[in-house]
Structures are given as structure tokens and as C-alpha cells.
Enzyme design. Sequence first.
Site, PDB file in Angstrom:
ATOM      1  N   ASP A 134       0.755  -1.243   0.000  1.00 24.95           N
ATOM      2  CA  ASP A 134       0.000   0.000   0.000  1.00 24.95           C
ATOM      3  C   ASP A 134       0.792   1.304   0.000  1.00 24.95           C
ATOM      4  OD1 ASP A 134      -2.196   1.618  -0.039  1.00 24.95           O
ATOM      5  OD2 ASP A 134      -2.573   1.504   2.099  1.00 24.95           O
ATOM      6  N   CYS A 191     -20.482  -2.722 -19.454  1.00 26.72           N
ATOM      7  CA  CYS A 191     -20.981  -2.225 -18.152  1.00 26.72           C
ATOM      8  C   CYS A 191     -20.353  -0.874 -17.819  1.00 26.72           C
ATOM      9  CB  CYS A 191     -20.638  -3.252 -17.062  1.00 26.72           C
ATOM     10  SG  CYS A 191     -21.076  -2.697 -15.408  1.00 26.72           S
ATOM     11  N   CYS A 194     -20.606   1.552 -12.299  1.00 27.41           N
ATOM     12  CA  CYS A 194     -19.923   2.272 -11.219  1.00 27.41           C
ATOM     13  C   CYS A 194     -19.922   3.782 -11.423  1.00 27.41           C
ATOM     14  CB  CYS A 194     -18.479   1.775 -11.083  1.00 27.41           C
ATOM     15  SG  CYS A 194     -17.604   1.701 -12.653  1.00 27.41           S
ATOM     16  N   CYS A 198     -21.322   6.703  -8.388  1.00 27.29           N
ATOM     17  CA  CYS A 198     -20.413   7.464  -7.519  1.00 27.29           C
ATOM     18  C   CYS A 198     -21.119   8.731  -7.015  1.00 27.29           C
ATOM     19  CB  CYS A 198     -19.148   7.829  -8.289  1.00 27.29           C
ATOM     20  SG  CYS A 198     -18.078   8.900  -7.314  1.00 27.29           S
TER      21      CYS A 198
HETATM   22  C1  B12 Z   1      -3.645   6.789  -4.008  1.00 27.29           C
HETATM   23  C2  B12 Z   1      -4.579   5.659  -3.631  1.00 27.29           C
HETATM   24  C3  B12 Z   1      -5.917   5.964  -3.438  1.00 27.29           C
HETATM   25  C4  B12 Z   1      -6.511   7.318  -3.825  1.00 27.29           C
HETATM   26  C5  B12 Z   1      -6.666   7.364  -5.365  1.00 27.29           C
HETATM   27  C6  B12 Z   1      -7.317   6.092  -5.947  1.00 27.29           C
HETATM   28  C7  B12 Z   1      -6.877   5.724  -7.343  1.00 27.29           C
HETATM   29  N1  B12 Z   1      -7.760   5.149  -8.115  1.00 27.29           N
HETATM   30  O1  B12 Z   1      -5.738   5.956  -7.723  1.00 27.29           O
HETATM   31  C8  B12 Z   1      -7.837   7.311  -3.023  1.00 27.29           C
HETATM   32  C9  B12 Z   1      -7.617   7.949  -1.671  1.00 27.29           C
HETATM   33  C10 B12 Z   1      -8.999   8.011  -3.704  1.00 27.29           C
HETATM   34  C11 B12 Z   1      -8.051   5.806  -2.842  1.00 27.29           C
HETATM   35  C12 B12 Z   1      -9.289   5.244  -2.631  1.00 27.29           C
HETATM   36  C13 B12 Z   1      -9.504   3.880  -2.494  1.00 27.29           C
HETATM   37  N2  B12 Z   1      -8.555   2.930  -2.337  1.00 27.29           N
HETATM   38 CO1  B12 Z   1      -6.668   3.261  -2.621  1.00 27.29          CO
HETATM   39  N3  B12 Z   1      -4.837   3.377  -3.021  1.00 27.29           N
HETATM   40  C14 B12 Z   1      -4.085   4.341  -3.466  1.00 27.29           C
HETATM   41  C15 B12 Z   1      -2.653   3.857  -3.708  1.00 27.29           C
HETATM   42  C16 B12 Z   1      -1.783   4.303  -2.537  1.00 27.29           C
HETATM   43  C17 B12 Z   1      -2.050   4.318  -5.037  1.00 27.29           C
HETATM   44  C18 B12 Z   1      -2.977   4.139  -6.283  1.00 27.29           C
HETATM   45  C19 B12 Z   1      -2.375   4.747  -7.515  1.00 27.29           C
HETATM   46  O2  B12 Z   1      -1.273   4.384  -7.906  1.00 27.29           O
HETATM   47  N4  B12 Z   1      -3.048   5.704  -8.147  1.00 27.29           N
HETATM   48  C20 B12 Z   1      -2.537   6.365  -9.313  1.00 27.29           C
HETATM   49  C21 B12 Z   1      -3.585   6.456 -10.391  1.00 27.29           C
HETATM   50  C22 B12 Z   1      -2.964   7.028 -11.651  1.00 27.29           C
HETATM   51  O3  B12 Z   1      -4.004   5.138 -10.615  1.00 27.29           O
HETATM   52  P1  B12 Z   1      -5.421   4.787 -11.231  1.00 27.29           P
HETATM   53  O4  B12 Z   1      -6.368   5.896 -11.127  1.00 27.29           O
HETATM   54  O5  B12 Z   1      -5.805   3.459 -10.724  1.00 27.29           O
HETATM   55  O6  B12 Z   1      -5.014   4.673 -12.799  1.00 27.29           O
HETATM   56  C23 B12 Z   1      -4.409   3.469 -13.301  1.00 27.29           C
HETATM   57  C24 B12 Z   1      -5.304   2.776 -14.300  1.00 27.29           C
HETATM   58  O7  B12 Z   1      -6.680   3.029 -14.061  1.00 27.29           O
HETATM   59  C25 B12 Z   1      -4.795   3.191 -15.631  1.00 27.29           C
HETATM   60  N5  B12 Z   1      -5.440   4.334 -16.264  1.00 27.29           N
HETATM   61  C26 B12 Z   1      -5.460   5.602 -15.865  1.00 27.29           C
HETATM   62  N6  B12 Z   1      -6.083   6.382 -16.756  1.00 27.29           N
HETATM   63  C27 B12 Z   1      -6.467   5.580 -17.768  1.00 27.29           C
HETATM   64  C28 B12 Z   1      -7.159   5.876 -18.931  1.00 27.29           C
HETATM   65  C29 B12 Z   1      -7.437   4.839 -19.822  1.00 27.29           C
HETATM   66  C30 B12 Z   1      -8.175   5.183 -21.049  1.00 27.29           C
HETATM   67  C31 B12 Z   1      -7.050   3.496 -19.512  1.00 27.29           C
HETATM   68  C32 B12 Z   1      -7.373   2.379 -20.423  1.00 27.29           C
HETATM   69  C33 B12 Z   1      -6.361   3.223 -18.298  1.00 27.29           C
HETATM   70  C34 B12 Z   1      -6.076   4.270 -17.468  1.00 27.29           C
HETATM   71  O8  B12 Z   1      -3.429   3.514 -15.433  1.00 27.29           O
HETATM   72  C35 B12 Z   1      -3.187   3.922 -14.116  1.00 27.29           C
HETATM   73  C36 B12 Z   1      -1.881   3.317 -13.649  1.00 27.29           C
HETATM   74  O9  B12 Z   1      -1.966   1.920 -13.578  1.00 27.29           O
HETATM   75  C37 B12 Z   1      -2.880   2.294  -3.734  1.00 27.29           C
HETATM   76  C38 B12 Z   1      -1.710   1.473  -3.177  1.00 27.29           C
HETATM   77  C39 B12 Z   1      -0.553   1.427  -4.159  1.00 27.29           C
HETATM   78  N7  B12 Z   1       0.641   1.691  -3.692  1.00 27.29           N
HETATM   79  O10 B12 Z   1      -0.776   1.164  -5.340  1.00 27.29           O
HETATM   80  C40 B12 Z   1      -4.165   2.092  -2.897  1.00 27.29           C
HETATM   81  C41 B12 Z   1      -5.156   1.032  -3.393  1.00 27.29           C
HETATM   82  C42 B12 Z   1      -5.328   1.220  -4.877  1.00 27.29           C
HETATM   83  N8  B12 Z   1      -6.385   1.403  -2.718  1.00 27.29           N
HETATM   84  C43 B12 Z   1      -7.131   0.417  -2.361  1.00 27.29           C
HETATM   85  C44 B12 Z   1      -8.431   0.542  -1.808  1.00 27.29           C
HETATM   86  C45 B12 Z   1      -9.000  -0.698  -1.133  1.00 27.29           C
HETATM   87  C46 B12 Z   1      -9.131   1.749  -1.919  1.00 27.29           C
HETATM   88  C47 B12 Z   1     -10.617   1.987  -1.635  1.00 27.29           C
HETATM   89  C48 B12 Z   1     -11.527   0.842  -2.063  1.00 27.29           C
HETATM   90  C49 B12 Z   1     -10.783   2.278  -0.106  1.00 27.29           C
HETATM   91  C50 B12 Z   1     -12.178   2.685   0.323  1.00 27.29           C
HETATM   92  N9  B12 Z   1     -13.106   1.748   0.459  1.00 27.29           N
HETATM   93  O11 B12 Z   1     -12.441   3.834   0.581  1.00 27.29           O
HETATM   94  C51 B12 Z   1     -10.888   3.289  -2.444  1.00 27.29           C
HETATM   95  C52 B12 Z   1     -11.348   2.993  -3.889  1.00 27.29           C
HETATM   96  C53 B12 Z   1     -11.569   4.234  -4.698  1.00 27.29           C
HETATM   97  C54 B12 Z   1     -11.427   3.972  -6.218  1.00 27.29           C
HETATM   98  N10 B12 Z   1     -12.531   3.973  -6.943  1.00 27.29           N
HETATM   99  O12 B12 Z   1     -10.315   3.752  -6.680  1.00 27.29           O
HETATM  100  C55 B12 Z   1      -6.498  -0.925  -2.726  1.00 27.29           C
HETATM  101  C56 B12 Z   1      -7.213  -1.467  -3.985  1.00 27.29           C
HETATM  102  C57 B12 Z   1      -7.418  -2.975  -4.030  1.00 27.29           C
HETATM  103  C58 B12 Z   1      -8.135  -3.332  -5.316  1.00 27.29           C
HETATM  104  N11 B12 Z   1      -8.886  -4.408  -5.314  1.00 27.29           N
HETATM  105  O13 B12 Z   1      -8.041  -2.662  -6.312  1.00 27.29           O
HETATM  106  C59 B12 Z   1      -4.975  -0.483  -2.963  1.00 27.29           C
HETATM  107  C60 B12 Z   1      -4.238  -1.281  -4.024  1.00 27.29           C
HETATM  108  C61 B12 Z   1      -4.282  -0.630  -1.591  1.00 27.29           C
HETATM  109  C62 B12 Z   1      -3.890  -2.066  -1.270  1.00 27.29           C
HETATM  110  N12 B12 Z   1      -2.623  -2.343  -1.033  1.00 27.29           N
HETATM  111  O14 B12 Z   1      -4.694  -2.959  -1.247  1.00 27.29           O
HETATM  112  N13 B12 Z   1      -6.882   5.129  -2.969  1.00 27.29           N
HETATM  113  S1  SF4 Z   2     -16.522   8.446  -4.061  1.00 22.60           S
HETATM  114 FE1  SF4 Z   2     -16.993   6.312  -3.599  1.00 22.60          FE
HETATM  115  S2  SF4 Z   2     -18.027   5.611  -5.453  1.00 22.60           S
HETATM  116 FE2  SF4 Z   2     -16.916   7.469  -6.011  1.00 22.60          FE
HETATM  117  S3  SF4 Z   2     -14.940   6.748  -6.753  1.00 22.60           S
HETATM  118 FE3  SF4 Z   2     -14.684   7.226  -4.591  1.00 22.60          FE
HETATM  119  S4  SF4 Z   2     -15.002   5.228  -3.603  1.00 22.60           S
HETATM  120 FE4  SF4 Z   2     -15.858   5.046  -5.659  1.00 22.60          FE
HETATM  121  S1  SF4 Z   3     -15.793  -1.803 -12.629  1.00 23.95           S
HETATM  122 FE1  SF4 Z   3     -17.580  -0.621 -13.180  1.00 23.95          FE
HETATM  123  S2  SF4 Z   3     -17.791  -0.962 -15.378  1.00 23.95           S
HETATM  124 FE2  SF4 Z   3     -16.438  -2.565 -14.631  1.00 23.95          FE
HETATM  125  S3  SF4 Z   3     -17.810  -4.290 -14.228  1.00 23.95           S
HETATM  126 FE3  SF4 Z   3     -17.570  -3.157 -12.299  1.00 23.95          FE
HETATM  127  S4  SF4 Z   3     -19.307  -1.714 -12.249  1.00 23.95           S
HETATM  128 FE4  SF4 Z   3     -19.113  -2.478 -14.342  1.00 23.95          FE
END
Ligand code: B12
Ligand code: SF4
Ligand code: SF4
Length: 358
Positions: A134, A191, A194, A198
Site C-alpha cells: 500500500d 458495463c 460504477c 459514484c
Molecule cells: C492513491 C490511492 C488511493 C486514492 C486514489 C485512488 C486511485 N484510483 O488511484 C484514493 C484515496 C482516492 C483511494 C481510494 C480507495 N482505495 Co486506494 N490506493 C491508493 C494507492 C496508494 C495508489 C494508487 C495509484 O497508484 N493511483 C494512481 C492512479 C494514476 O491510478 P489509477 O487511477 O488506478 O489509474 C491506473 C489505471 O486506471 C490506468 N489508467 C489511468 N487512466 C487511464 C485511462 C485509460 C483510457 C485506460 C485504459 C487506463 C487508465 O493507469 C493507471 C496506472 O496503472 C494504492 C496502493 C498502491 N501503492 O498502489 C491504494 C489502493 C489502490 N487502494 C485500495 C483501496 C482498497 C481503496 C478503496 C476501495 C478504499 C475505500 N473503500 O475507501 C478506495 C477505492 C476508490 C477507487 N474507486 O479507486 C487498494 C485497492 C485494491 C483493489 N482491489 O483494487 C490499494 C491497491 C491498496 C492495497 N494495497 O490494497 N486510494
Molecule cells: S466516491 Fe466512492 S463511489 Fe466514487 S470513486 Fe470514490 S469510492 Fe468510488
Molecule cells: S468496474 Fe464498473 S464498469 Fe467494470 S464491471 Fe464493475 S461496475 Fe461495471
Amino acid sequence: MHPNRIAIESAARAFGFDAIGITDIELPEDERHLEQWLERGWHGQMHYMAKHGRRRSRPAQLLPGTLRVISARMNYWPGDAQPADETLSQSETAYVSRYALGRDYHKLMRKALGRLAEAIAELAGPHGYRVFVDSAPVLEKALARNAGIGWIGKNTNLIARDAGSWFFLGEIFTDLPLPLDAPASAHCGSCQACMPACPTGAIVAPYRLDARRCISYLTIELEGSIPEPLRAAIGNRIYGCDDCQLVCPWNKFARAAAHPDFRVRHGLDAARLVELFEWSAEQFDQRMRGSAIYRIGYERWLRNIAVALGNARSSPAVLSALEARREHASPVVREHVQWALEAHRSRATSATAARSSA
Ligand code: B12
Ligand code: SF4
Ligand code: SF4
């Protein structure tokens, strides 16, 4: 499958992991996405996301000599918790995200990864390694996808076909040239459930999350004041948010956590907001030590509950709990309490106006 791979998998299961996969260290596309995300400022106050240059997307820069990453998954869904939709629909009850209802996972995962790394040394020979969970500068989801654990969904969580997304990730970086697993294919298909689910519109496009709008960020990572326009949408969520996972059809395949650490503690699955708001700083320390919630500290705890109380149905108990904290020493708490009281006042005024014009 290579005999070492089979033995590593069974060792991982013995230490409590639900799946593992092995990948190389190439993340060029994810690096581009990460950099775009940072350029847009979507990380908000999470300065640690920008601090490490390219070490986050280039594992060998973080630990020189790294050739492979073993990605490991541990399920956390607490099977004994009150159903999430019930808690979310009760405005006077606190909603705590499912991952934080039990004990903090960091220590448990780190220890289990350490034991797995030692077991790998016995199976495949001595190796240079480090374990991460993490908080380290590691692109955990991208590595897990490449290791075949699951795909990154449109909600940006990693999803496994056989388990949904209710799991944590951790890694072992190693200099052993272990055999690679195939990356996972994506299964969101058409799908998009999500995105409209939000509450704050944080998923601005598929796979793109503006963390500054995410309730998880607002209630856990953000210091100071929560932007006013987002407070109503937070509802009763006082720590994290799960909505984009609750609607995900793949979570029908979720499995309850096997480890007793993920069982609900202190009745946090159905606690009354007014009771949590009454906790003293000492009670917060005593009860939340050993929980992920401890990290946010007492001030953010009260700030978040004040917002939820502002969104709760008006009742004498809710109003007097807020009144009791009106003069709290922290300006942040005071400001959120005032906002909450004002929210109740203006709802009462508009209800009276609606009645008299009817
Ligand atoms: C910063 C962070 C957060 C931030 C930002 C979340 C995020 N999506 O980045 C915040 C505080 C919002 C957060 C929330 C949550 N988090 Co968090 N978080 C992290 C952390 C520390 C880094 C994530 C990261 O690198 N983000 C950077 C951005 C750029 O990544 P990204 O948005 O996912 O984008 C990636 C892809 O989607 C893709 N991408 C981006 N843009 C595009 C565009 C296109 C067109 C395409 C095809 C792809 C693509 O490339 C990116 C790089 O791989 C990780 C731990 C770690 N060291 O990895 C935990 C982690 C991701 N979190 C985790 C969890 C559990 C959560 C929550 C569920 C907690 C909660 N219940 O409140 C929520 C989920 C929110 C959500 N919808 O993501 C778990 C996820 C487990 C899993 N099954 O995925 C992790 C892995 C921690 C762990 N060790 O378990 N988190
Ligand atoms: S606000 Fe809730 S539903 Fe929206 S992206 Fe963050 S964890 Fe997911
Ligand atoms: S992550 Fe979102 S789009 Fe993908 S299967 Fe789950 S609800 Fe549907």
C-alpha cells in the site's frame, strides 16, 4: 506449470493469501497514465504520489536488481457485517468502508509477505528482495494485472473474476528470474454501473478517477476543510466509500475474508453517529489503535462525523450532539459543526415554507 511456481502458490495460501501472480517490471503505459493523472492534479494533497519520480512505475529504480514482482491478494470482505446497503440507508448510522471494519491490514500483510519471501528463498535459492504493502511507491494494481490477478475496472479498482474487488494487494520485489504468469484480460465489457453510482462524480471517465472528488480521499487523506459543495453527497460515510464496488456485478463473486483480523470490531458496521461523536480523544485512541482508522486522527474523525450528522435526519439527539461540539477547540471541527447545524436549520426552514405555501 513450473514446479517452483506451484510450490510458491501453495506456500502463499498457507500464509493466508488468496491468490498470487508473477510479473516482470515493465509498466510503460501505466507510467504514462500515472503522469497524466499527476499533471492534472487529481492526486490533490497526496503529495507522496508525486514525490518519488519514476520509482513508482519502474520497480528496479526503487529496488535495484529487481527482475520480478510477486503480487499477492488477500480478501477482506467481512462476512459478519450488517449489509452495506442497510447501513447506507440509515442516515443516523455511520458507514465505514468494508476494508476498515476490522484490524489494520498493513502489518498482517507485511508479515505474511515476509514469510512468503523466506519460503521462496528455500524453494528457489537465496534472493535479494523487499516486501511492499500500500504505502510504498509501487503501482500495485498495474503490477497485479500484469501478474494475472485481475483487471483494472472502470472504477479503477482491481477486479478478479473469482473474487470481485474486495481484497488488498501486496508485493515481493525479487532478483530471482522466476517464471512469468500471463496478464489478466479485462471483463468490464459494456458495463458502466460504477460511474453514475459514484455520489460525488469522481469517476470522470472510464478508468479515470479525480481523487479530489472521491469520498475516500475526502474522509481519509484530506487535511483541513472538506469542500462544502461535496459535503451533502458524502451522506453517512465517515471513513472511505465503497459505492463503486457495491454496484459492480463482479462482486457477486466476492468471498468473505478467512482471516479473523478482518472481523468487525467495536460494532463499526452499524454504530450510531451520535455515539461515535461522543467519543473522547482517549476513547478514540484506545478503540481505534490497531485499526486503519487510527491514521486519520481524532480531529478528522470528528470532522467526518460532523458532516454525516449534518446529512442525518433531524432529531433532538442529532442536534444536541452537534450543539455539544459547537465550541470544540479545533477550528476545523467547529467549522464543520456549524455547517451541519446550518444544514439542519435550512432544511427545517424550507420544510416550514413548503407547508405554509401548501
Ligand atoms: C492513491 C490511492 C488511493 C486514492 C486514489 C485512488 C486511485 N484510483 O488511484 C484514493 C484515496 C482516492 C483511494 C481510494 C480507495 N482505495 Co486506494 N490506493 C491508493 C494507492 C496508494 C495508489 C494508487 C495509484 O497508484 N493511483 C494512481 C492512479 C494514476 O491510478 P489509477 O487511477 O488506478 O489509474 C491506473 C489505471 O486506471 C490506468 N489508467 C489511468 N487512466 C487511464 C485511462 C485509460 C483510457 C485506460 C485504459 C487506463 C487508465 O493507469 C493507471 C496506472 O496503472 C494504492 C496502493 C498502491 N501503492 O498502489 C491504494 C489502493 C489502490 N487502494 C485500495 C483501496 C482498497 C481503496 C478503496 C476501495 C478504499 C475505500 N473503500 O475507501 C478506495 C477505492 C476508490 C477507487 N474507486 O479507486 C487498494 C485497492 C485494491 C483493489 N482491489 O483494487 C490499494 C491497491 C491498496 C492495497 N494495497 O490494497 N486510494
Ligand atoms: S466516491 Fe466512492 S463511489 Fe466514487 S470513486 Fe470514490 S469510492 Fe468510488
Ligand atoms: S468496474 Fe464498473 S464498469 Fe467494470 S464491471 Fe464493475 S461496475 Fe461495471
